[in-house]
Design an enzyme around this catalytic site. Structure first.
Site, PDB file in Angstrom:
ATOM      1  N   GLY A 174      11.462  -3.116   2.329  1.00 17.11           N
ATOM      2  CA  GLY A 174      11.710  -4.454   1.755  1.00 17.11           C
ATOM      3  C   GLY A 174      10.603  -5.417   1.110  1.00 17.11           C
ATOM      4  N   GLY A 407      40.877  -6.905 -23.441  1.00 18.61           N
ATOM      5  CA  GLY A 407      39.265  -7.846 -22.242  1.00 18.61           C
ATOM      6  C   GLY A 407      38.541  -7.818 -22.543  1.00 18.61           C
ATOM      7  N   ALA A 408      38.170  -5.998 -23.249  1.00 13.59           N
ATOM      8  CA  ALA A 408      36.569  -5.845 -23.425  1.00 13.59           C
ATOM      9  C   ALA A 408      36.270  -6.713 -24.553  1.00 13.59           C
ATOM     10  CB  ALA A 408      36.512  -4.194 -23.710  1.00 13.59           C
TER      11      ALA A 408
HETATM   12  C1  HXC Z   1      -1.441  -0.798   6.866  1.00 15.19           C
HETATM   13  C2  HXC Z   1      -1.750  -0.137   5.015  1.00 15.19           C
HETATM   14  C3  HXC Z   1      -0.719   0.331   4.762  1.00 15.19           C
HETATM   15  C4  HXC Z   1       0.200  -0.454   5.254  1.00 15.19           C
HETATM   16  C5  HXC Z   1      -1.315   2.202   3.944  1.00 15.19           C
HETATM   17  N1  HXC Z   1      -2.310   1.358   4.365  1.00 15.19           N
HETATM   18  N2  HXC Z   1      -0.290   1.446   4.197  1.00 15.19           N
HETATM   19  N3  HXC Z   1      -2.615  -0.208   5.857  1.00 15.19           N
HETATM   20  N4  HXC Z   1      -0.552  -1.529   6.283  1.00 15.19           N
HETATM   21  N5  HXC Z   1       1.605  -1.042   5.008  1.00 15.19           N
HETATM   22  C6  HXC Z   1      -3.526   1.986   4.561  1.00 15.19           C
HETATM   23  C7  HXC Z   1      -4.235   3.476   4.934  1.00 15.19           C
HETATM   24  O1  HXC Z   1      -3.460   2.930   6.590  1.00 15.19           O
HETATM   25  C8  HXC Z   1      -4.564   3.916   4.729  1.00 15.19           C
HETATM   26  O2  HXC Z   1      -5.928   3.940   5.052  1.00 15.19           O
HETATM   27  C9  HXC Z   1      -5.112   3.035   3.280  1.00 15.19           C
HETATM   28  O3  HXC Z   1      -4.274   1.999   2.941  1.00 15.19           O
HETATM   29  C10 HXC Z   1      -4.421   4.368   2.149  1.00 15.19           C
HETATM   30  O4  HXC Z   1      -3.219   4.384   2.180  1.00 15.19           O
HETATM   31  P1  HXC Z   1      -3.218   6.465   2.228  1.00 15.19           P
HETATM   32  O5  HXC Z   1      -1.714   7.038   3.264  1.00 15.19           O
HETATM   33  O6  HXC Z   1      -4.602   7.263   2.216  1.00 15.19           O
HETATM   34  O7  HXC Z   1      -2.722   6.623   0.966  1.00 15.19           O
HETATM   35  P2  HXC Z   1      -1.625   7.014  -0.049  1.00 15.19           P
HETATM   36  O8  HXC Z   1      -1.941   8.461   0.552  1.00 15.19           O
HETATM   37  O9  HXC Z   1      -2.034   7.228  -1.279  1.00 15.19           O
HETATM   38  O10 HXC Z   1      -0.221   6.536   0.496  1.00 15.19           O
HETATM   39  C11 HXC Z   1       0.329   5.630   0.149  1.00 15.19           C
HETATM   40  C12 HXC Z   1       1.354   5.471   1.005  1.00 15.19           C
HETATM   41  C13 HXC Z   1       1.127   5.857   2.208  1.00 15.19           C
HETATM   42  C14 HXC Z   1       2.573   6.338   0.226  1.00 15.19           C
HETATM   43  C15 HXC Z   1       2.210   3.486   0.898  1.00 15.19           C
HETATM   44  O11 HXC Z   1      -0.284   4.868   2.527  1.00 15.19           O
HETATM   45  C16 HXC Z   1       2.303   4.846   3.154  1.00 15.19           C
HETATM   46  O12 HXC Z   1       2.894   5.383   3.900  1.00 15.19           O
HETATM   47  N6  HXC Z   1       2.087   3.416   3.791  1.00 15.19           N
HETATM   48  C17 HXC Z   1       2.354   3.363   4.467  1.00 15.19           C
HETATM   49  C18 HXC Z   1       3.936   2.293   3.772  1.00 15.19           C
HETATM   50  C19 HXC Z   1       4.964   1.868   5.529  1.00 15.19           C
HETATM   51  O13 HXC Z   1       5.447   1.935   5.907  1.00 15.19           O
HETATM   52  N7  HXC Z   1       4.580   1.006   4.885  1.00 15.19           N
HETATM   53  C20 HXC Z   1       5.398  -0.671   5.290  1.00 15.19           C
HETATM   54  C21 HXC Z   1       7.111  -0.943   4.892  1.00 15.19           C
HETATM   55  S1  HXC Z   1       7.753  -1.525   6.088  1.00 15.19           S
HETATM   56  P3  HXC Z   1      -7.086   4.329   5.697  1.00 15.19           P
HETATM   57  O14 HXC Z   1      -8.334   3.748   6.672  1.00 15.19           O
HETATM   58  O15 HXC Z   1      -6.681   4.863   6.525  1.00 15.19           O
HETATM   59  O16 HXC Z   1      -7.606   4.850   4.815  1.00 15.19           O
HETATM   60  C22 HXC Z   1       7.749  -2.995   4.862  1.00 15.19           C
HETATM   61  C23 HXC Z   1       8.787  -3.895   5.234  1.00 15.19           C
HETATM   62  C24 HXC Z   1       8.706  -5.180   4.287  1.00 15.19           C
HETATM   63  O17 HXC Z   1       6.985  -2.630   3.999  1.00 15.19           O
HETATM   64  C25 HXC Z   1       9.830  -5.967   4.151  1.00 15.19           C
HETATM   65  C26 HXC Z   1       9.463  -6.418   3.445  1.00 15.19           C
HETATM   66  C27 HXC Z   1      10.628  -8.023   4.255  1.00 15.19           C
END
Ligand code: HXC
Length: 517
Positions: A174, A407-408
């Site tokens: 999101g 129309g265009a």
């Molecule tokens: C808390 C997070 C985080 C998150 C990453 N980190 N995403 N911590 N909440 N959403 C943390 C990791 O745990 C890690 O900490 C550090 O950030 C770096 O992340 P890595 O995974 O080591 O980095 P990378 O390999 O570059 O991968 C990046 C990434 C991956 C692809 C973004 O981190 C990932 O898939 N994160 C989760 C994404 C996700 O599902 N987010 C929620 C989406 S739903 P440590 O301390 O372990 O090193 C959403 C809803 C929004 O966002 C709704 C809005 C309406």
């Protein structure tokens, strides 16, 4: 001489300040660099005029721990503040992936919302650099509420101040909706990644095996989805491009766009006589027309790689910033399709919201035919162009270069939907439809009975072309103001623009219209 108690406080401040500047610490910064990314603060330094960044809220932290020696990082994974671009103020944020992956929690969002509110009150552009793992998972639903606060502000600020998103890392789930609600999204090759569901979920749901890059990389969003308006080869180029865009934009909807010194266009006006081919079905690059009319021959194209059958972008006429819209006969013969309609309508609405006059260059054979376009809704998408031009109150100038059918024609800033100035080149053909199609309809019975239908069709088509496929029929009805020598296009447009500079046009009071979305 500073007294010892004050000195201790200054030392503490300096130690804390140094700690805030570390982000998530040296190891995480090294990882960030290894991924080919700069730090959040380095990015702000690239974006802003040198030395102008002032940070707000560097000491925000979620653990209520005011001890400078606490091992937890400070700043909540986002750097916020203000600075200047070309000397004009902007508010901005830059997510810090080295702290909790730049994820968005309550305080992270509160920092962003504070600078959004300040940008709104100060009437400055708002720029966000996104590099985040999305909702901070540990904060659960609080992080969803926090996103909602940002989205609500994005919508409230829309049309009041320009909002720009730069994607320099992941932007997932999101989280993509904040950039999507802003006016322009910038991406960088090999760095940007935007998607609703990542490759894993995509595979589980659909069986499609795709990489992050294929799914939501810079190229995918600039060429296929249209989510990105600008693509650059790297971070530095991307942030420099944001600065170029801001040259054309006012700081808010109460201001006029900044003027610049007038410059001569590229080439000579004489060359305009040779750009449009005499054969009606032959393509050409409409940008060859635009560069010979605009100051310095410069056009900053928006959505350059998306829906290339339409060209939109910013340029200048005698120093005045303008929004330029043109059909591009090199692709799909310049037909309007679904994506082209969205591209044009959105650009027209942006220009109108921010007092940027519109120049439209028309060479359009019609809306793109076919069952795919019909079933995907060319009717409601095409209607967006009509709506956007009809709604726009900025000066609207149109030049018909060649085809303007059906129309265009009406959609492309015709006099009927409110163009202030409508000019045509002598090569213009303004008619309900193309000569061949018209002859087929008008002489259907005669053609069915003919001994040589092909010869008859050619003859009737030539007659129709002679009679209707010219600008003078529309001129005779006042739908075109004048037929002009192409070499005089720039001076005619400059003069028209200058007399329209104080144009005022009212619209009836209402909550808002209902543009066909
Ligand atoms: C808390 C997070 C985080 C998150 C990453 N980190 N995403 N911590 N909440 N959403 C943390 C990791 O745990 C890690 O900490 C550090 O950030 C770096 O992340 P890595 O995974 O080591 O980095 P990378 O390999 O570059 O991968 C990046 C990434 C991956 C692809 C973004 O981190 C990932 O898939 N994160 C989760 C994404 C996700 O599902 N987010 C929620 C989406 S739903 P440590 O301390 O372990 O090193 C959403 C809803 C929004 O966002 C709704 C809005 C309406």
């Amino acid at each position: 001489m500073v007294n010892p108690s004050m000195q201790a406080k200054l030392d503490q401040l300096a130690a804390w300040r140094a700690k805030t500047a570390e982000g998530g610490g040296p190891q995480r910064v090294t990882q960030q660099k290894a991924a080919g990314k700069s730090t959040a603060r380095e990015r702000l330094a690239m974006l802003l005029d040198p030395g102008t960044f002032e940070e707000i809220d560097p000491f925000v932290r979620g653990d209520h721990n005011a001890n400078p020696d606490s091992p937890e990082p400070v700043g909540e994974g986002v750097v916020t503040g203000f600075g200047r671009i070309h000397g004009r103020p902007v508010f901005c944020f830059s997510q810090d992936f080295t702290i909790y992956g730049g994820s968005v929690g309550e305080l992270h969002s509160r920092k962003i919302c504070k600078v959004m509110d300040l940008a709104y009150r100060a009437g400055t552009p708002f720029i966000g650099i996104n590099d985040s793992g999305g909702a901070r998972i540990q904060e659960g639903v609080d992080s969803l509420g926090a996103y909602g606060e940002i989205f609500a502000r994005n919508a409230r600020l829309s049309g009041v101040i320009p909002q720009i998103s730069v994607i320099l890392g992941p932007c997932a789930g999101g989280a993509v909706y904040s950039p999507a609600l802003t006016d322009f999204t910038f991406v960088a090759d090999g760095i940007s990644n935007m998607f609703i569901t990542g490759p894993q979920v995509t595979k589980a749901a659909t069986g499609e095996d795709v990489t992050f890059e294929e799914l939501g990389g810079a190229l995918a969003h600039s060429t296929k989805s249209g989510v990105a308006h600008f693509r650059a080869p790297g971070e530095d180029a991307c942030l420099r491009l944001v600065r170029v865009l801001l040259e054309y934009l006012p700081s808010n909807n109460q201001e006029l766009p900044p003027a610049a010194a007038a410059q001569e266009p590229q080439g000579s006006p004489e060359e305009l006589l040779a750009v449009v081919p005499p054969e009606p079905h032959k393509g050409y690059d409409v940008r060859d027309v635009l560069v010979r009319i605009l100051d310095g021959g410069r056009l900053l194209e928006v959505h350059q790689e998306f829906a290339p059958n339409a060209v939109v972008g910013f340029g200048r006429l005698a120093g005045q910033a303008c929004g330029v819209v043109a059909n591009q006969p090199r692709f799909l013969a310049g037909c309007l399709d679904i994506d082209g309609s969205d591209k044009i309508a959105r650009f027209v609405r942006f220009c109108d919201a921010f007092n940027i006059p519109l120049l439209t260059f028309v060479d359009v054979p019609g809306f793109l035919p076919g069952i795919a376009q019909e079933h995907r809704g060319i009717i409601r998408h095409g209607a967006k162009i009509l709506y956007a031009y009809a709604e726009a109150t900025v000066p609207k100038l149109a030049v018909i270069l060649r085809k303007a059918y059906g129309g265009a024609y009406v959609a492309m800033s015709s006099r009927g939907i409110g163009a202030d100035v409508a000019l045509a080149w002598p090569t213009a053909e303004i008619a309900v439809m193309g000569p061949e199609g018209a002859a087929q309809v008008l002489y259907r019975n005669e053609l069915a009975a003919a001994s040589d239908p092909a010869e008859l069709l050619a003859r009737r088509t030539a007659e129709y072309r002679e009679r209707y496929a010219n600008p003078y029929v529309a001129c005779a009805r006042g739908m075109v103001d004048d037929v002009i020598d192409p070499r005089t296009t720039r001076e005619r447009l400059c003069r028209a623009l200058s007399v329209l500079s104080d144009k005022r046009e009212d619209r009836p009071p209402r909550k808002h219209g209902n543009i066909p979305l």
